[in-house]
Design an enzyme around this catalytic site. Structure first.
Site, PDB file in Angstrom:
ATOM      1  N   LYS A  34       5.327  -1.984   7.931  1.00 15.21           N
ATOM      2  CA  LYS A  34       6.419  -1.367   7.186  1.00 15.21           C
ATOM      3  C   LYS A  34       7.631  -2.285   7.245  1.00 15.21           C
ATOM      4  O   LYS A  34       8.159  -2.577   8.316  1.00 15.21           O
ATOM      5  CB  LYS A  34       6.755  -0.002   7.770  1.00 15.21           C
ATOM      6  CG  LYS A  34       7.813   0.765   6.981  1.00 15.21           C
ATOM      7  CD  LYS A  34       8.258   2.016   7.709  1.00 15.21           C
ATOM      8  CE  LYS A  34       7.103   2.951   7.987  1.00 15.21           C
ATOM      9  NZ  LYS A  34       6.493   3.476   6.762  1.00 15.21           N
ATOM     10  N   ILE A  39       0.817  -1.215   0.000  1.00 14.06           N
ATOM     11  CA  ILE A  39       0.000   0.000   0.000  1.00 14.06           C
ATOM     12  C   ILE A  39       0.849   1.263   0.000  1.00 14.06           C
ATOM     13  O   ILE A  39       0.320   2.369   0.021  1.00 14.06           O
ATOM     14  CB  ILE A  39      -0.947   0.023   1.221  1.00 14.06           C
ATOM     15  CG1 ILE A  39      -0.152  -0.099   2.524  1.00 14.06           C
ATOM     16  CG2 ILE A  39      -1.988  -1.080   1.105  1.00 14.06           C
ATOM     17  CD1 ILE A  39      -1.017   0.003   3.773  1.00 14.06           C
ATOM     18  N   ASP A  84      10.839  15.375   8.062  1.00 17.54           N
ATOM     19  CA  ASP A  84      10.292  15.085   6.731  1.00 17.54           C
ATOM     20  C   ASP A  84       8.775  15.298   6.719  1.00 17.54           C
ATOM     21  O   ASP A  84       8.018  14.410   6.340  1.00 17.54           O
ATOM     22  CB  ASP A  84      10.639  13.662   6.319  1.00 17.54           C
ATOM     23  CG  ASP A  84      10.554  13.479   4.795  1.00 17.54           C
ATOM     24  OD1 ASP A  84      10.415  14.489   4.083  1.00 17.54           O
ATOM     25  OD2 ASP A  84      10.613  12.332   4.335  1.00 17.54           O
ATOM     26  N   GLY A 103       8.690   3.774   0.178  1.00 14.58           N
ATOM     27  CA  GLY A 103       9.458   4.990   0.416  1.00 14.58           C
ATOM     28  C   GLY A 103      10.898   4.686   0.699  1.00 14.58           C
ATOM     29  O   GLY A 103      11.386   3.575   0.475  1.00 14.58           O
ATOM     30  N   GLY A 104      11.626   5.697   1.215  1.00 13.25           N
ATOM     31  CA  GLY A 104      13.044   5.559   1.433  1.00 13.25           C
ATOM     32  C   GLY A 104      13.403   4.520   2.474  1.00 13.25           C
ATOM     33  O   GLY A 104      14.474   3.940   2.444  1.00 13.25           O
ATOM     34  N   PHE A 105      12.509   4.285   3.455  1.00 13.79           N
ATOM     35  CA  PHE A 105      12.795   3.295   4.484  1.00 13.79           C
ATOM     36  C   PHE A 105      12.377   1.892   4.062  1.00 13.79           C
ATOM     37  O   PHE A 105      12.744   0.927   4.700  1.00 13.79           O
ATOM     38  CB  PHE A 105      12.073   3.650   5.789  1.00 13.79           C
ATOM     39  CG  PHE A 105      12.750   4.736   6.561  1.00 13.79           C
ATOM     40  CD1 PHE A 105      13.936   4.487   7.224  1.00 13.79           C
ATOM     41  CD2 PHE A 105      12.203   6.005   6.635  1.00 13.79           C
ATOM     42  CE1 PHE A 105      14.564   5.481   7.950  1.00 13.79           C
ATOM     43  CE2 PHE A 105      12.828   7.000   7.351  1.00 13.79           C
ATOM     44  CZ  PHE A 105      14.011   6.745   8.009  1.00 13.79           C
ATOM     45  N   GLY A 106      11.565   1.767   3.032  1.00 15.82           N
ATOM     46  CA  GLY A 106      11.107   0.450   2.606  1.00 15.82           C
ATOM     47  C   GLY A 106       9.670   0.493   2.131  1.00 15.82           C
ATOM     48  O   GLY A 106       9.146   1.550   1.768  1.00 15.82           O
ATOM     49  N   SER A 107       9.031  -0.654   2.139  1.00 12.61           N
ATOM     50  CA  SER A 107       7.670  -0.789   1.622  1.00 12.61           C
ATOM     51  C   SER A 107       6.684  -1.040   2.752  1.00 12.61           C
ATOM     52  O   SER A 107       7.037  -1.568   3.812  1.00 12.61           O
ATOM     53  CB  SER A 107       7.605  -1.944   0.615  1.00 12.61           C
ATOM     54  OG  SER A 107       8.495  -1.720  -0.459  1.00 12.61           O
ATOM     55  N   VAL A 108       5.404  -0.679   2.495  1.00 15.92           N
ATOM     56  CA  VAL A 108       4.338  -0.839   3.480  1.00 15.92           C
ATOM     57  C   VAL A 108       3.291  -1.791   2.918  1.00 15.92           C
ATOM     58  O   VAL A 108       2.898  -1.675   1.752  1.00 15.92           O
ATOM     59  CB  VAL A 108       3.690   0.520   3.821  1.00 15.92           C
ATOM     60  CG1 VAL A 108       2.667   0.352   4.937  1.00 15.92           C
ATOM     61  CG2 VAL A 108       4.744   1.530   4.218  1.00 15.92           C
TER      62      VAL A 108
END
Length: 775
Positions: free
Chosen positions: A444, A422, A539, A425-430
């Site tokens: 996440k 869903i 951010d 981003g920069g930290f990974g996927s959700v």
């Protein structure tokens, strides 16, 4: 009591020191008792060295404040004034009673308490009209209990664990407030494992549960009726005693119709498990002293560290309790099997059988452990996570306040092996997931944390997980196995603000936009000033503002920048705060503070007003014509059709044409004054000098109307004209590049553009989703 130049000291009749003031900065010149009751030590220049109001024990009086992060401690008993086990803590949202760190009552629970959750608690105080939790420097009431007027009043945490407010008059002392009223909610009302029943007269009746007996008259608590069982002592106890891993473990059933004071304030450690799994969790945890199991949901609650009284629950409840017990190897009285000399006879058969039995038992345990290891390896391979995983890799250390810990397997099942993505981003996927109790969550899967250690990771997660506010996305749990790092958040069913604000769906009405702006401001204000540790988001942008029912705004990803290593952080800051949200101090390597978030919030606020990105082409916008977009102003637009909206907002502010800035889809449904408020607040937030920007508490007050609007300082907004020109130059370069079917990345090669390095970063055309969100 002796007063010297070093301070106050109190000794007993034999001269033994019992208490003294701490080391002071200079010599004491005088002692003063103020009219409010504050005992103050002064130096020779009448400067305060120490005051009793700043060092409360179990009582506060009118005029005294109990600040967030400070405590009242009840005395050990009515005759022993040393510090007891009960304490009153002030948090950012409530006043909380605790016993050994376990919560058993909150002020907001009381039926006479009025709560306003829109503000952050800063301190507790009493006055002649009642008991209050104040915020906003004392101008906002978060929780209030109105009491009959009195000129002299005290609030005291008694040795019994009850918080009492009393007033004094010519007739003597009168009790004005008591919490909790139900004494069975107090952890040690009936001693350890005593069963507390509240009768009609509100006086507790103490007894022992079935399978237990004990001395309730002296409050020593209850013990197992069967002398072959003993109660363990938690592994983190300072006392010596049997440990749960040193003997075989049994569970003594409490039965239905019973509850425990801490259950209402704690989350189950497991959902959807059977009773055996719940007991195994407790058996493997030496700090666990018992469990409560919910047959209807499969929820497993654990009782840790200290055992208090059991509550008789006459209502319908599916909870059943079990107390961990250690099986004694010999009867405690030493009788039976002893010879006339008092030494124990050991049967000959036992001498033969015990070694054989022990050998076969060791072999059986070895095969069992080998089988479980093989099963664990097969599960790892099936789920595709690293072979280095260990189910006990976090058991080697304890971090207070750590949120619920999930196994990787649990989250793989909840997300159907990470099937429905869903966000990214920069930290990974959700991914969307559903827990066994049917709770929908967002998981996440973090992929960019390098080799950060588990303990460092969990320490930061404990800080993030302890933060609770209506406008912050709640962290429900985490997973740290092997190199895997996952965070489990509450699910926000309306997605991120950018999809609603800039998408093609139903237009956000003005009141909805105002509610979103106010909710976001409150969330940031809490991060900056309401937490025990200040958190700078770094951010703030629409992708990180999530919406729930009725457009309730919640900020996501707060505190995640703390998870980066120094090397990652230095790289990430050059890419963070994507185009349009970066404060100038990011680009000049100046100090980053909470005012950096204020700048980003101001930029978001301008987008909320206009319903479009601050850096946007006409072709991307929705029905933007010259009259609405300010196309006639060459400084804010160019021949390329690109508009730098913050500069347009500044120009319309200077001309007083605020309605020119409104989302054209809201035409006729918003007033001049409403738009002026948001635009002026936004421009104040984006001042170039951080010191000129208001803090978020002030922003909240201006949006609510409790404080006059600030006046933007034009000299501190001139940098927007420079950014506007650079934006136009960058847009023309982009147009030329697009004609050659090329994609321009100014930050990749300095020779591709004449724009200065800071502008290349600022006007990078990498999309916000490629860089850092949504998350």
């Amino acid at each position: 009591m002796t007063l010297t130049a070093k301070g106050i000291s109190i000794s007993d009749e034999d001269g033994n020191l019992k208490w003294s003031t701490p080391s002071l900065d200079s010599g004491v010149g005088a002692l003063q008792l103020t009219e409010m009751g504050n005992l103050v030590l002064l130096d020779q220049f009448n400067n305060t060295l120490w005051e009793s109001f700043q060092h409360p024990t179990d009582t506060i009086v009118i005029g005294q404040q109990l600040n967030v992060g400070t405590f009242l401690y009840g005395a050990a008993s009515d005759n022993d004034f040393s510090t007891g086990d009960y304490r009153l803590a002030i948090s950012g949202s409530d006043a909380i009673l605790q016993w050994h760190g376990q919560t058993y009552w909150k002020l907001s629970m009381d039926t006479s308490a009025f709560t306003n959750s829109n503000y952050i608690v800063e301190y507790m105080a009493i006055n002649r009209t009642g008991l209050y939790l104040f915020g906003l420097n004392g101008s906002a009431v978060v929780v209030q209990v109105v009491l009959s007027p009195s000129d002299f009043r005290i609030a005291n945490l008694g040795s019994s664990g009850q918080f009492i407010v009393r007033s004094y008059s010519s007739t003597g002392w009168k009790q004005d407030f008591l919490g909790p009223v139900d004494t069975c909610l107090i952890p040690l009302t009936c001693g350890k494992l005593g069963l507390c029943t509240d009768d009609a007269s509100s006086n507790p009746v103490c007894s022992c549960p079935s399978n237990f007996h004990g001395g309730l008259q002296n409050m020593s608590g209850c013990l197992p009726s069967d002398s072959s069982f003993s109660l363990p002592i938690a592994c983190n106890s300072t006392k010596n005693g049997l440990q749960s891993n040193s003997s075989s473990v049994a569970y003594l059933r409490l039965g239905y119709g019973m509850d425990y004071f801490a259950n209402i304030f704690s989350e189950p450690v497991k959902f959807g498990v059977n009773l055996t799994v719940c007991q195994d969790l407790c058996s493997g945890n030496c700090s666990c002293l018992g469990i409560f199991y919910d047959n209807s949901t499969g929820s497993c609650y654990v009782l840790e560290d200290q055992l208090g009284s059991i509550i008789s629950n006459t209502g319908q409840s599916s909870l059943v309790g079990y107390i961990k017990a250690l099986v004694r190897s010999t009867p405690p009285d030493g009788k039976g099997g002893n010879n006339s000399n008092g030494t124990r006879k050991f049967p000959t058969a036992a001498l033969v059988l015990l070694p054989c039995t022990g050998f076969f038992l060791l072999v059986a345990v070895g095969f069992l452990l080998w089988g479980r290891w093989r099963l664990s390896k097969r599960r790892d391979i099936k789920l595709g996570h690293p072979s280095s995983f260990s189910s006990g890799d976090l058991d080697a250390f304890y971090i207070p306040g750590l949120p619920k810990r999930f196994d990787y397997e649990e989250l793989a099942v909840a997300t159907d092996n990470f099937k429905t993505q869903i966000g990214a981003g920069g930290f990974g996927s959700v991914y969307r997931g559903t827990l066994p109790d049917k709770t929908v969550v967002a998981v996440k899967k973090i992929t960019n944390l390098g080799v950060q250690g588990k303990k460092d990771f969990c320490t930061e997660i404990a800080i993030i997980g302890s933060i609770h506010h209506a406008n912050l996305v709640k962290l429900k749990g985490f997973c740290a196995q092997g190199r895997q790092r996952l965070l489990v958040y509450e699910y926000m069913n309306r997605g991120s603000l950018d999809r609603t604000l800039f998408g093609s769906g139903p237009v956000l009405e003005w009141q909805e936009r105002l509610d979103i702006a106010l909710g976001t401001a409150r969330g940031l204000a809490y991060l900056h000033s309401g937490c025990e540790q200040k958190i700078i988001h770094c951010d703030v942008k629409p992708e990180n503002i999530l919406l729930h029912d009725q457009c309730q705004a919640k900020i996501s990803d707060f505190g995640l920048s703390k998870l980066l290593s120094p090397e990652q952080s230095s790289l990430f800051t050059t890419m963070r705060g994507t185009r349009g949200y970066l404060a100038p101090e990011w680009l000049t390597n100046a100090a980053i503070s909470e005012k950096t978030d204020v700048y980003s919030f101001g930029m978001v606020l301008l987008e909320v007003v206009s319903g479009r990105k601050n850096c946007l082409t006409r072709s991307q916008s929705h029905s933007v014509d010259d009259s609405n977009s300010g196309g006639g102003h060459s400084s804010s637009s160019s021949g390329s059709g690109l508009i730098y909206f913050p500069l347009l907002a500044l120009e319309m502010h200077e001309q007083g044409k605020y309605l020119e800035l409104v989302d054209p889809r809201l035409e006729g449904r918003v007033t001049y004054e409403e738009v002026e408020k948001l635009v002026r607040v936004a421009l104040c937030c984006v001042h170039e000098e951080p010191g000129l920007r208001p803090n978020m508490v002030t922003v909240v007050s201006m949006l609510e109307g409790g404080m006059p609007l600030c006046q933007p300082r034009l000299e501190s907004l001139n940098f927007l004209r420079f950014y506007g020109r650079r934006f136009s130059e960058a847009s023309m370069i982009e147009e030329e590049t697009e004609q050659n079917d090329l994609v321009l990345y100014p930050q990749a090669n300095a020779s591709t553009s004449s724009t200065p390095s800071d502008s290349r970063i600022y006007y990078s055309y990498v999309s916000s989703q490629q860089i850092s969100g949504p998350r």
